[in-house]
Design a protein around this motif. Sequence first.
Motif, mmCIF file in Angstrom:
data_model
loop_
_atom_site.group_PDB
_atom_site.id
_atom_site.type_symbol
_atom_site.label_atom_id
_atom_site.label_comp_id
_atom_site.label_asym_id
_atom_site.label_seq_id
_atom_site.Cartn_x
_atom_site.Cartn_y
_atom_site.Cartn_z
ATOM 1 N N THR A 23 19.199 -3.207 -2.086
ATOM 2 C CA THR A 23 19.092 -3.425 -3.533
ATOM 3 C C THR A 23 17.641 -3.273 -3.963
ATOM 4 O OG1 THR A 23 18.943 -5.807 -3.155
ATOM 5 C CG2 THR A 23 21.113 -4.945 -3.754
ATOM 6 N N PRO A 24 17.153 -2.026 -4.027
ATOM 7 C CA PRO A 24 15.756 -1.792 -4.415
ATOM 8 C C PRO A 24 15.465 -2.342 -5.811
ATOM 9 C CG PRO A 24 16.902 0.283 -3.979
ATOM 10 C CD PRO A 24 17.896 -0.810 -3.829
ATOM 11 N N LEU A 25 14.239 -2.786 -6.004
ATOM 12 C CA LEU A 25 13.804 -3.304 -7.301
ATOM 13 C C LEU A 25 13.398 -2.135 -8.190
ATOM 14 C CD1 LEU A 25 11.610 -6.298 -6.069
ATOM 15 C CD2 LEU A 25 13.974 -6.363 -6.861
ATOM 16 N N ASN A 26 14.367 -1.393 -8.687
ATOM 17 C CA ASN A 26 14.067 -0.211 -9.490
ATOM 18 C C ASN A 26 13.430 -0.564 -10.828
ATOM 19 O OD1 ASN A 26 14.902 2.170 -7.973
ATOM 20 N ND2 ASN A 26 16.878 1.131 -7.933
ATOM 21 N N HIS A 27 13.622 -1.794 -11.302
ATOM 22 C CA HIS A 27 13.035 -2.196 -12.582
ATOM 23 C C HIS A 27 11.562 -2.590 -12.446
ATOM 24 C CE1 HIS A 27 14.410 -5.884 -10.667
ATOM 25 N NE2 HIS A 27 13.490 -6.511 -11.367
ATOM 26 N N ASN A 28 11.109 -2.869 -11.233
ATOM 27 C CA ASN A 28 9.701 -3.226 -11.031
ATOM 28 C C ASN A 28 9.213 -2.586 -9.733
ATOM 29 O OD1 ASN A 28 7.177 -4.341 -10.810
ATOM 30 N ND2 ASN A 28 7.810 -6.336 -11.554
ATOM 31 N N HIS A 29 8.795 -1.353 -9.829
ATOM 32 C CA HIS A 29 8.401 -0.576 -8.652
ATOM 33 C C HIS A 29 7.230 -1.190 -7.899
ATOM 34 C CE1 HIS A 29 10.114 3.256 -10.722
ATOM 35 N NE2 HIS A 29 11.045 2.381 -10.403
ATOM 36 N N TYR A 33 7.190 -2.342 -3.953
ATOM 37 C CA TYR A 33 6.267 -1.785 -2.969
ATOM 38 C C TYR A 33 5.464 -2.886 -2.275
ATOM 39 C CZ TYR A 33 3.153 1.568 -0.798
ATOM 40 O OH TYR A 33 2.468 2.313 0.129
ATOM 41 N N ILE A 34 4.999 -3.864 -3.047
ATOM 42 C CA ILE A 34 4.221 -4.969 -2.473
ATOM 43 C C ILE A 34 5.082 -5.781 -1.513
ATOM 44 C CG2 ILE A 34 3.096 -7.163 -3.019
ATOM 45 C CD1 ILE A 34 2.050 -5.735 -5.610
ATOM 46 N N TYR A 35 6.299 -6.115 -1.918
ATOM 47 C CA TYR A 35 7.197 -6.869 -1.029
ATOM 48 C C TYR A 35 7.499 -6.067 0.231
ATOM 49 C CZ TYR A 35 8.168 -9.864 -5.104
ATOM 50 O OH TYR A 35 8.068 -10.696 -6.180
ATOM 51 N N ALA A 36 7.712 -4.774 0.064
ATOM 52 C CA ALA A 36 7.986 -3.920 1.228
ATOM 53 C C ALA A 36 6.798 -3.935 2.191
ATOM 54 C CB ALA A 36 8.290 -2.492 0.772
ATOM 55 N N PHE A 37 5.599 -3.797 1.650
ATOM 56 C CA PHE A 37 4.406 -3.786 2.494
ATOM 57 C C PHE A 37 4.220 -5.121 3.223
ATOM 58 C CE2 PHE A 37 -0.188 -4.737 2.840
ATOM 59 C CZ PHE A 37 -0.495 -3.819 3.839
ATOM 60 N N LYS A 56 6.860 3.043 3.519
ATOM 61 C CA LYS A 56 7.190 4.343 2.927
ATOM 62 C C LYS A 56 8.697 4.539 2.836
ATOM 63 C CE LYS A 56 6.719 9.344 3.512
ATOM 64 N NZ LYS A 56 7.982 9.538 2.847
ATOM 65 N N ALA A 57 9.418 4.172 3.893
ATOM 66 C CA ALA A 57 10.877 4.313 3.887
ATOM 67 C C ALA A 57 11.504 3.466 2.782
ATOM 68 C CB ALA A 57 11.454 3.932 5.246
ATOM 69 N N LEU A 58 10.993 2.270 2.583
ATOM 70 C CA LEU A 58 11.524 1.412 1.520
ATOM 71 C C LEU A 58 11.129 1.938 0.145
ATOM 72 C CD1 LEU A 58 10.892 -2.060 3.168
ATOM 73 C CD2 LEU A 58 13.107 -0.965 2.782
ATOM 74 N N ASN A 59 9.928 2.470 0.007
ATOM 75 C CA ASN A 59 9.504 3.077 -1.258
ATOM 76 C C ASN A 59 10.401 4.264 -1.608
ATOM 77 O OD1 ASN A 59 7.701 3.515 -3.534
ATOM 78 N ND2 ASN A 59 6.908 5.263 -2.391
ATOM 79 N N ASP A 60 10.766 5.030 -0.604
ATOM 80 C CA ASP A 60 11.611 6.208 -0.835
ATOM 81 C C ASP A 60 13.022 5.844 -1.301
ATOM 82 O OD1 ASP A 60 9.483 7.785 -0.134
ATOM 83 O OD2 ASP A 60 10.216 8.225 1.889
ATOM 84 N N ARG A 61 13.427 4.579 -1.147
ATOM 85 C CA ARG A 61 14.746 4.125 -1.603
ATOM 86 C C ARG A 61 14.801 3.958 -3.115
ATOM 87 N NH1 ARG A 61 19.224 4.306 0.777
ATOM 88 N NH2 ARG A 61 19.872 2.353 -0.125
ATOM 89 N N LEU A 62 13.643 3.882 -3.759
ATOM 90 C CA LEU A 62 13.612 3.716 -5.212
ATOM 91 C C LEU A 62 14.116 4.979 -5.906
ATOM 92 C CD1 LEU A 62 10.110 2.053 -5.622
ATOM 93 C CD2 LEU A 62 12.323 0.960 -6.017
ATOM 94 N N ILE A 63 14.698 4.801 -7.071
ATOM 95 C CA ILE A 63 15.134 5.942 -7.876
ATOM 96 C C ILE A 63 13.935 6.821 -8.209
ATOM 97 C CG2 ILE A 63 16.037 6.615 -10.143
ATOM 98 C CD1 ILE A 63 17.847 4.114 -9.982
ATOM 99 N N ASP A 64 12.832 6.179 -8.536
ATOM 100 C CA ASP A 64 11.587 6.868 -8.867
ATOM 101 C C ASP A 64 10.471 6.278 -8.004
ATOM 102 O OD1 ASP A 64 9.727 8.474 -10.137
ATOM 103 O OD2 ASP A 64 9.518 7.128 -11.857
ATOM 104 N N PRO A 65 10.315 6.751 -6.751
ATOM 105 C CA PRO A 65 9.320 6.160 -5.838
ATOM 106 C C PRO A 65 7.898 6.242 -6.393
ATOM 107 C CG PRO A 65 10.743 7.702 -4.674
ATOM 108 C CD PRO A 65 11.019 7.865 -6.144
ATOM 109 N N LEU A 66 7.079 5.285 -5.977
ATOM 110 C CA LEU A 66 5.683 5.293 -6.387
ATOM 111 C C LEU A 66 4.964 6.481 -5.757
ATOM 112 C CD1 LEU A 66 6.361 2.279 -7.089
ATOM 113 C CD2 LEU A 66 4.067 1.742 -6.347
ATOM 114 N N ASN A 67 4.120 7.134 -6.553
ATOM 115 C CA ASN A 67 3.285 8.206 -6.015
ATOM 116 C C ASN A 67 2.034 7.572 -5.404
ATOM 117 O OD1 ASN A 67 1.344 7.737 -8.085
ATOM 118 N ND2 ASN A 67 2.474 9.086 -9.482
ATOM 119 N N LYS A 68 1.156 8.382 -4.866
ATOM 120 C CA LYS A 68 -0.041 7.875 -4.171
ATOM 121 C C LYS A 68 -0.921 7.025 -5.089
ATOM 122 C CE LYS A 68 0.481 9.781 -0.115
ATOM 123 N NZ LYS A 68 0.864 8.972 1.025
ATOM 124 N N LYS A 69 -1.109 7.470 -6.321
ATOM 125 C CA LYS A 69 -1.941 6.719 -7.265
ATOM 126 C C LYS A 69 -1.302 5.365 -7.564
ATOM 127 C CE LYS A 69 -4.025 6.886 -11.805
ATOM 128 N NZ LYS A 69 -3.463 6.771 -13.114
#
Length: 88
Positions: A23-29, A33-37, A56-69
Amino acid sequence: MNFKPTKEQQNQALAGVFELYYTPLNHNHYDHYIYAFLNSLILHPDDISQAMALTKALNDRLIDPLNKKEQAEAYWKLEMGWFDDLSN
């Protein structure tokens, strides 16, 4: 890093990883990411490359994953929150 999590902390981190995976937190990317890290770091305290791979694997589960910035902004947000907690 000299950090040895307890078995209970590792179990909680593993539960957190499963929760973020299914259940990725798609509403708060950023929080996702912080919880995943942090959970990844508890599971792999002696191997930062494994912790980053899991993050990275957990970030990739997001509908719109965070980019590097955005990832850098998430780390900055974590750092600022950490310093705020230490100063209080």
